[in-house]
Design a protein around this motif. Structure first.
Motif, PDB file in Angstrom:
ATOM      1  N   GLY A 193     -12.475   3.709 -41.727  1.00  0.00           N
ATOM      2  CA  GLY A 193     -11.903   3.593 -40.255  1.00  0.00           C
ATOM      3  C   GLY A 193     -11.005   2.600 -39.392  1.00  0.00           C
ATOM      4  O   GLY A 193     -10.207   3.083 -38.633  1.00  0.00           O
ATOM      5  N   SER A 194     -11.020   1.290 -40.044  1.00  0.00           N
ATOM      6  CA  SER A 194     -10.483   0.226 -39.390  1.00  0.00           C
ATOM      7  C   SER A 194      -9.021   0.674 -39.650  1.00  0.00           C
ATOM      8  O   SER A 194      -8.169   0.452 -38.343  1.00  0.00           O
ATOM      9  CB  SER A 194     -10.602  -0.923 -39.846  1.00  0.00           C
ATOM     10  N   ILE A 219     -11.554  -6.209 -35.648  1.00  0.00           N
ATOM     11  CA  ILE A 219     -10.218  -5.441 -35.540  1.00  0.00           C
ATOM     12  C   ILE A 219      -9.793  -5.512 -33.994  1.00  0.00           C
ATOM     13  O   ILE A 219      -8.470  -5.942 -33.652  1.00  0.00           O
ATOM     14  CB  ILE A 219     -10.369  -4.113 -35.696  1.00  0.00           C
ATOM     15  N   TRP A 258     -28.947   5.683 -32.185  1.00  0.00           N
ATOM     16  CA  TRP A 258     -28.350   6.887 -31.677  1.00  0.00           C
ATOM     17  C   TRP A 258     -28.934   8.069 -32.591  1.00  0.00           C
ATOM     18  O   TRP A 258     -28.297   9.037 -32.881  1.00  0.00           O
ATOM     19  CB  TRP A 258     -26.680   6.912 -32.093  1.00  0.00           C
ATOM     20  N   ILE A 284     -13.762  11.491 -25.694  1.00  0.00           N
ATOM     21  CA  ILE A 284     -12.782  10.833 -26.508  1.00  0.00           C
ATOM     22  C   ILE A 284     -11.928  11.845 -27.087  1.00  0.00           C
ATOM     23  O   ILE A 284     -10.763  11.181 -27.838  1.00  0.00           O
ATOM     24  CB  ILE A 284     -13.328  10.042 -27.566  1.00  0.00           C
ATOM     25  N   ILE A 307     -19.246  -2.096 -33.802  1.00  0.00           N
ATOM     26  CA  ILE A 307     -18.459  -1.435 -34.977  1.00  0.00           C
ATOM     27  C   ILE A 307     -17.613  -0.276 -34.377  1.00  0.00           C
ATOM     28  O   ILE A 307     -16.325  -0.341 -34.864  1.00  0.00           O
ATOM     29  CB  ILE A 307     -19.137  -1.183 -36.255  1.00  0.00           C
ATOM     30  N   GLY A 308     -18.168   0.760 -33.911  1.00  0.00           N
ATOM     31  CA  GLY A 308     -17.599   1.962 -33.687  1.00  0.00           C
ATOM     32  C   GLY A 308     -16.370   1.817 -32.618  1.00  0.00           C
ATOM     33  O   GLY A 308     -16.421   0.818 -31.807  1.00  0.00           O
ATOM     34  N   GLY A 309     -15.388   2.835 -32.706  1.00  0.00           N
ATOM     35  CA  GLY A 309     -14.180   2.711 -31.850  1.00  0.00           C
ATOM     36  C   GLY A 309     -13.360   1.482 -31.896  1.00  0.00           C
ATOM     37  O   GLY A 309     -12.617   1.279 -31.099  1.00  0.00           O
ATOM     38  N   GLY A 310     -13.681   0.639 -33.014  1.00  0.00           N
ATOM     39  CA  GLY A 310     -12.714  -0.532 -33.209  1.00  0.00           C
ATOM     40  C   GLY A 310     -13.714  -1.719 -33.209  1.00  0.00           C
ATOM     41  O   GLY A 310     -14.518  -2.087 -32.176  1.00  0.00           O
ATOM     42  N   SER A 311     -13.999  -2.306 -34.632  1.00  0.00           N
ATOM     43  CA  SER A 311     -14.712  -3.308 -34.757  1.00  0.00           C
ATOM     44  C   SER A 311     -14.670  -4.651 -33.872  1.00  0.00           C
ATOM     45  O   SER A 311     -13.365  -4.766 -33.703  1.00  0.00           O
ATOM     46  CB  SER A 311     -15.047  -3.393 -36.197  1.00  0.00           C
ATOM     47  N   ASP A 344      -8.014  -9.181 -34.066  1.00  0.00           N
ATOM     48  CA  ASP A 344      -6.828  -9.129 -34.468  1.00  0.00           C
ATOM     49  C   ASP A 344      -5.663  -8.557 -33.650  1.00  0.00           C
ATOM     50  O   ASP A 344      -4.684  -8.900 -33.629  1.00  0.00           O
ATOM     51  CB  ASP A 344      -7.054  -8.172 -35.831  1.00  0.00           C
ATOM     52  N   GLY A 350     -11.899  13.501 -34.693  1.00  0.00           N
ATOM     53  CA  GLY A 350     -12.072  12.960 -36.143  1.00  0.00           C
ATOM     54  C   GLY A 350     -10.796  12.224 -36.539  1.00  0.00           C
ATOM     55  O   GLY A 350      -9.651  12.557 -36.788  1.00  0.00           O
ATOM     56  N   ILE A 351     -11.122  10.824 -36.689  1.00  0.00           N
ATOM     57  CA  ILE A 351     -10.023  10.061 -37.153  1.00  0.00           C
ATOM     58  C   ILE A 351     -10.676   9.403 -38.354  1.00  0.00           C
ATOM     59  O   ILE A 351      -9.978   9.211 -39.425  1.00  0.00           O
ATOM     60  CB  ILE A 351      -9.844   8.886 -36.021  1.00  0.00           C
ATOM     61  N   MET A 406     -15.444  11.295 -41.562  1.00  0.00           N
ATOM     62  CA  MET A 406     -16.808  10.831 -41.582  1.00  0.00           C
ATOM     63  C   MET A 406     -17.133  10.152 -40.184  1.00  0.00           C
ATOM     64  O   MET A 406     -16.490   9.621 -39.373  1.00  0.00           O
ATOM     65  CB  MET A 406     -16.845   9.785 -42.582  1.00  0.00           C
ATOM     66  N   PHE A 407     -18.506  10.388 -39.982  1.00  0.00           N
ATOM     67  CA  PHE A 407     -18.970   9.584 -38.809  1.00  0.00           C
ATOM     68  C   PHE A 407     -18.636  10.029 -37.631  1.00  0.00           C
ATOM     69  O   PHE A 407     -18.394   9.523 -36.629  1.00  0.00           O
ATOM     70  CB  PHE A 407     -18.538   8.019 -38.590  1.00  0.00           C
TER      71      PHE A 407
HETATM   72  C1  LIG Z   1     -22.618   6.110 -35.285  1.00  0.00           C
HETATM   73  C2  LIG Z   1     -21.013   6.254 -35.557  1.00  0.00           C
HETATM   74  C3  LIG Z   1     -20.408   7.190 -34.833  1.00  0.00           C
HETATM   75  C4  LIG Z   1     -19.024   7.213 -35.008  1.00  0.00           C
HETATM   76  N1  LIG Z   1     -18.193   8.015 -34.263  1.00  0.00           N
HETATM   77  C5  LIG Z   1     -16.888   8.532 -34.638  1.00  0.00           C
HETATM   78  C6  LIG Z   1     -15.937   9.429 -34.081  1.00  0.00           C
HETATM   79  O1  LIG Z   1     -16.589  10.371 -33.175  1.00  0.00           O
HETATM   80  N2  LIG Z   1     -14.889   9.535 -34.481  1.00  0.00           N
HETATM   81  C7  LIG Z   1     -14.299   8.783 -35.406  1.00  0.00           C
HETATM   82  O2  LIG Z   1     -13.165   9.033 -35.784  1.00  0.00           O
HETATM   83  N3  LIG Z   1     -15.076   7.678 -35.981  1.00  0.00           N
HETATM   84  C8  LIG Z   1     -16.158   7.647 -35.397  1.00  0.00           C
HETATM   85  N4  LIG Z   1     -17.026   6.316 -35.985  1.00  0.00           N
HETATM   86  C9  LIG Z   1     -16.071   5.566 -37.055  1.00  0.00           C
HETATM   87  C10 LIG Z   1     -16.073   4.205 -36.494  1.00  0.00           C
HETATM   88  O3  LIG Z   1     -14.970   4.087 -35.220  1.00  0.00           O
HETATM   89  C11 LIG Z   1     -15.689   3.216 -37.676  1.00  0.00           C
HETATM   90  O4  LIG Z   1     -17.008   2.975 -38.318  1.00  0.00           O
HETATM   91  C12 LIG Z   1     -15.240   1.877 -37.597  1.00  0.00           C
HETATM   92  O5  LIG Z   1     -13.816   2.186 -36.931  1.00  0.00           O
HETATM   93  C13 LIG Z   1     -14.966   0.958 -38.531  1.00  0.00           C
HETATM   94  O6  LIG Z   1     -14.601   1.701 -39.589  1.00  0.00           O
HETATM   95  P1  LIG Z   1     -15.473   1.629 -41.150  1.00  0.00           P
HETATM   96  O7  LIG Z   1     -16.946   1.896 -40.661  1.00  0.00           O
HETATM   97  O8  LIG Z   1     -14.749   2.602 -41.981  1.00  0.00           O
HETATM   98  O9  LIG Z   1     -15.333   0.273 -41.553  1.00  0.00           O
HETATM   99  P2  LIG Z   1     -14.136  -0.564 -42.442  1.00  0.00           P
HETATM  100  O10 LIG Z   1     -13.076  -0.142 -41.862  1.00  0.00           O
HETATM  101  O11 LIG Z   1     -14.399  -0.198 -43.841  1.00  0.00           O
HETATM  102  O12 LIG Z   1     -14.387  -2.026 -42.128  1.00  0.00           O
HETATM  103  C14 LIG Z   1     -15.776  -2.638 -42.667  1.00  0.00           C
HETATM  104  C15 LIG Z   1     -15.776  -4.137 -42.105  1.00  0.00           C
HETATM  105  O13 LIG Z   1     -14.701  -4.798 -42.592  1.00  0.00           O
HETATM  106  C16 LIG Z   1     -14.180  -5.278 -41.222  1.00  0.00           C
HETATM  107  N5  LIG Z   1     -12.804  -5.318 -41.432  1.00  0.00           N
HETATM  108  C17 LIG Z   1     -11.832  -4.248 -41.875  1.00  0.00           C
HETATM  109  N6  LIG Z   1     -10.590  -4.615 -41.927  1.00  0.00           N
HETATM  110  C18 LIG Z   1     -10.583  -6.075 -41.567  1.00  0.00           C
HETATM  111  C19 LIG Z   1      -9.657  -7.137 -41.685  1.00  0.00           C
HETATM  112  N7  LIG Z   1      -8.564  -6.605 -41.865  1.00  0.00           N
HETATM  113  N8  LIG Z   1      -9.990  -8.253 -41.335  1.00  0.00           N
HETATM  114  C20 LIG Z   1     -11.220  -8.594 -41.102  1.00  0.00           C
HETATM  115  N9  LIG Z   1     -12.342  -7.473 -41.130  1.00  0.00           N
HETATM  116  C21 LIG Z   1     -11.932  -6.489 -41.463  1.00  0.00           C
HETATM  117  C22 LIG Z   1     -14.448  -4.291 -40.162  1.00  0.00           C
HETATM  118  O14 LIG Z   1     -14.523  -4.896 -38.828  1.00  0.00           O
HETATM  119  C23 LIG Z   1     -15.823  -4.020 -40.746  1.00  0.00           C
HETATM  120  O15 LIG Z   1     -16.819  -4.902 -40.207  1.00  0.00           O
HETATM  121  C24 LIG Z   1     -18.353   6.315 -35.694  1.00  0.00           C
HETATM  122  C25 LIG Z   1     -19.058   5.259 -36.336  1.00  0.00           C
HETATM  123  C26 LIG Z   1     -20.508   5.136 -36.188  1.00  0.00           C
HETATM  124  C27 LIG Z   1     -21.218   4.214 -37.028  1.00  0.00           C
END
Ligand SMILES: Cc1cc2nc3c(=O)[nH]c(=O)nc-3n(C[C@H](O)[C@H](O)[C@H](O)COP(=O)(O)OP(=O)(O)OC[C@H]3O[C@@H](n4cnc5c(N)ncnc54)[C@H](O)[C@@H]3O)c2cc1C
Length: 385
Positions: A133-134, A374, A210, A95, A367-371, A377, A126-127, A157-158
């Motif tokens: 993350g969203s 998201i 994982w 990635i 959740i990862g890589g775009g929930s 949307d 690292g994003i 983080m993550f």
């Molecule tokens: C094991 C693991 C590995 C990962 N590896 C990487 C990595 O290598 N690099 C990296 O950069 N990231 C990584 N991630 C991060 C991952 O991409 C994020 O967890 C993910 O994008 C969601 O961000 P967040 O966890 O901060 O949730 P948040 O953004 O805080 O969102 C929380 C919840 O609210 C929902 N939500 C947010 N906004 C809205 C909206 N507007 N409308 C409706 N619902 C909404 C989301 O869908 C989610 O369910 C990893 C995560 C995990 C768990």
């Protein structure tokens, strides 16, 4: 299912990945998961399959061509292995390879790409930050220009593979206070090496799934990198991040299809031998219907993946389709994993089998890589709605 896009070359590639993973990974998945780690040589062996070399010139150790159908095949097999943690850690380099190949200087590419593609060194992207993350556009990590250097401050983080990675692609805010460079318009990408002063990391442990992968928090405290380590145009990083996500999401969708295939096979094998009420489980109509539903959902995922792969091979970016594909696959995987656990009964609740492990790894895919939220949307926006 008939795959209208299969040819000899794709089949040979698919078979070679499947054969390797079945022989070298499948027998060890439970042990590596319990140990929370896997041997370093696995990185090199998986990299030797060429699964990360798509669209990277041969001079850097890449394949020199791209094919989304082959990308799909490798990810399906990674999913079918049920070794989600291992695949996440080995795959964390994948990635960050696209921005690195397209945006880094020749000096960085010549030095770093062969090490990443051979598996000798690890890479991570690292994003995501502790604050979220969203909403990538609101990341808080900053990079300020100081003479011949960029100075990074903040946290990520993550980050998958973050503890073993030697090289990172990091998103940071460069827009400063200028309102014209706020949000998505003020983000840039940077190449950071793990031994840079001001950079540190700690492992995130006690994850739901994982287990064999390392996940890290990264810290940047007045971390100084050469000015040439900015990747691409200043303040234009957001668009590169979004472009990169398309490939990550497509591969995750294919992996989820493979995970679902494995669940189906495990369930059929179990239901053919397990007896209840004097009959095998597979003789009971309720179980048969569950298996039929699973199979239909898998066929639909597979066909959808083939369709999107075919569009990607024309160099188009089908963002709406990829977004829909990802949540389509994760919602189906969630359903299939739950049905599989139910078919296994109490046996599925015990550790040390693919059904239990995949069940724990469903949510990171959703959740990862775009929930899922998201992705829905984004699909609507991309459809102009
Ligand atoms: C094991 C693991 C590995 C990962 N590896 C990487 C990595 O290598 N690099 C990296 O950069 N990231 C990584 N991630 C991060 C991952 O991409 C994020 O967890 C993910 O994008 C969601 O961000 P967040 O966890 O901060 O949730 P948040 O953004 O805080 O969102 C929380 C919840 O609210 C929902 N939500 C947010 N906004 C809205 C909206 N507007 N409308 C409706 N619902 C909404 C989301 O869908 C989610 O369910 C990893 C995560 C995990 C768990």
């Amino acid at each position: 299912m008939i795959n209208p896009f299969l040819n000899d070359e794709r089949k040979a590639f698919h078979d070679s990945v499947a054969k390797f993973l079945e022989a070298e990974i499948w027998p060890h998945v439970d042990d590596w998961d319990e140990a929370g780690d896997y041997p370093q040589e696995v990185n090199e062996k998986i990299c030797q399959l060429g699964v990360f070399g798509f669209n990277i010139p041969e001079q850097y150790g890449g394949l020199g061509f791209d094919d989304a159908h082959m990308r799909k095949a490798s990810a399906v097999e990674m999913g079918r292995s049920s070794a989600g943690g291992v695949m996440a850690s080995v795959g964390s380099r994948s990635i960050m390879l696209k921005p690195l190949t397209e945006l880094a200087t020749d000096e960085i590419k010549n030095r770093v790409l062969p090490e990443l593609l051979s598996g000798r060194k690890g890479g991570a992207l690292g994003i995501t930050e502790p604050g979220g993350g969203s909403d990538v556009a609101r990341m808080k990590t900053t990079a300020r220009r100081d003479g011949d250097e960029w100075v990074l401050n903040g946290q990520k983080m993550f980050i998958t593979g973050g503890m073993q990675a030697s090289y990172f692609v990091i998103g940071a805010r460069t827009g400063g206070d200028d309102p014209k460079n706020s949000g998505m318009h003020g983000i840039s990408l940077f190449f950071v090496e793990a031994d840079t002063p001001g950079f540190s990391r700690t492992p995130i442990e006690r994850k739901m799934g994982w287990w064999a992968s390392d996940t890290a928090t990264l810290y940047f405290d007045e971390c100084r990198i050469p000015a040439s380590h900015i990747m691409g145009e200043e303040n234009k990083g957001f668009f590169a991040i979004m472009d990169n996500f398309n490939y990550e999401r497509f591969m995750m969708a294919a992996q989820m299809c493979g995970m679902s295939m494995r669940l189906f096979d495990e369930c059929v094998a179990y239901a053919q031998t397990r007896e209840t009420f004097g009959e095998t489980l597979i003789s009971h109509q309720v179980i048969r219907h569950k298996l039929a539903d699973m199979s239909a959902r898998i066929d639909a995922m597979d066909a959808y993946l083939n369709q999107v792969a075919e569009i990607m091979n024309t160099d188009k970016r089908p963002v709406a389709e990829i977004s829909k594909l990802k949540f389509y696959c994760s919602t189906n995987l969630e359903w299939i994993a739950s049905a599989a656990m139910q078919i296994f009964g109490g046996a599925g609740y015990l550790r040390g089998n693919a059904v239990e492990r995949i069940y724990r790894e469903v949510k990171v895919q959703a959740i990862g890589g775009g929930s899922e939220e998201i992705m829905r949307d984004l699909a609507m926006k991309q459809m102009g709605l």
